[in-house]
Design an enzyme around this catalytic site. Sequence first.
Site, PDB file in Angstrom:
ATOM      1  CE1 TYR A 116       4.532   7.136   0.865  1.00 25.00           C
ATOM      2  CE2 TYR A 116       4.194   6.315   3.087  1.00 25.00           C
ATOM      3  CZ  TYR A 116       4.020   7.300   2.145  1.00 25.00           C
ATOM      4  OH  TYR A 116       3.350   8.441   2.479  1.00 25.00           O
ATOM      5  CG  HIS A 166      -1.033   7.795  -1.169  1.00 23.23           C
ATOM      6  ND1 HIS A 166      -0.070   6.818  -1.045  1.00 23.23           N
ATOM      7  CD2 HIS A 166      -0.394   8.966  -0.967  1.00 23.23           C
ATOM      8  CE1 HIS A 166       1.104   7.380  -0.781  1.00 23.23           C
ATOM      9  NE2 HIS A 166       0.930   8.689  -0.754  1.00 23.23           N
TER      10      HIS A 166
END
Length: 424
Positions: free
Chosen positions: A56, A124
């Site tokens: 992110y 992830h």
Amino acid sequence: MPQTSPPLSTLLPPLICGTATFNDQYNPDPYALPTTGIVHRALSLGVRAFDTSPYYGPAEELLGKALNTPFVHDNFPRRDYFLLTKVGRIAGAEFDYSAPWVRRSVQRSLDHLHTKYLDVVYCHDVEFVTPEEVLTAITELRRIRDETGRIKYVGISGYPVATLCDLAEMILERTGEPLDAVMSYANFTLQNTRLGSVALPRLKAAGVNVVPNASVLGMGLLRRTGVPIGAQGDFHPSPSELRTVIQKASDWCDQQDNRIEKVAIRFALETWMRAGEAVGSKGDPASGIPWRREHVNPNAPKLGVSVMGVSNVDELNETMRVWRSILDGLEGGEKTAVESGRGTKDRVWSLSRQKQVQELATGIRKVLGEYLDFAWASPPPDFRKPGLAPTVPAPLPTPAASPDHSALKIPARESMDVSCADLI
């Protein structure tokens, strides 16, 4: 085989603040966001868990900077909040699930977040790599957990619920130990509830302890204004046909004097709180009653866990009002409402709003027609997993804890239910 103890479901708060908003996928300039103010206000309102990822953008560093302040050090000991982050996804089409990279990524996250340990680490976006790569990363994360204590709990995150279930089952079969957590995003929303109907039975059978539900607005799809456009442009993977039918549903909602965002947010939060109970948590629910870890009630009912993402303090305040309104409507909610100072009048309103939202949700889901429970492809069809050369090298970004509502504005008269941030 070592088991994590106590179970994550006895400690993790059922409301988690996600930081995918601290990225230019959802905002033109994440450094211009009041991230420190958001984190401090969240802690002040009883939020005790933060989800992030090195994928992110600057999110980990911004979260760590907000936590590494005198305000937090003086008022919120590290043991009193949870930090959840991820490993494996580096960029849109770049992944590394090798043991050396997992070690490097974990150390980097510890440094970014100014902490000696991480409460939860996910692999992830597991659908972009092979099962063997996932197993390699899980094995290394558990080794770090057992040998160093720098990780407390281990899980996976991603979009396709069938893939998440396959991997959870494979990991249990191959290692004899179930995953502590499996986080899904955009799969328990007003448009798509496959996390409950398809995944929940399989994840429970695979022994998964907690299943957080992220992105209740489908990565911003369920907004009157359409998907969010940040500095990276339109990254949303939904097809144009789905966007068109969502716009029709939004128009229908306008005719009912409501907004699709408001209905979608409350529907997902409230419904998953109950539907996800079996894979939920007993941690403090941010009810507004002073939170102390030592007073967590082991006999308390579990609540389905949701992840919220906000871009400013006003959105956070509105999110918390909605969340507490939902808590007031639970069994025993009257006592909670009184102890927190909200009183019984607000609880009566909450119950009425709950019924109204369910009726509106039924109407919206009828408009969706064949696109009800539709899921887009992830990875996209032209993506090839490692070992097979991709014909087109750039899959669409799919953040695991996506925020959805950066432009949302709510009239003052709605302040009791107020629309809130997307719960990633």
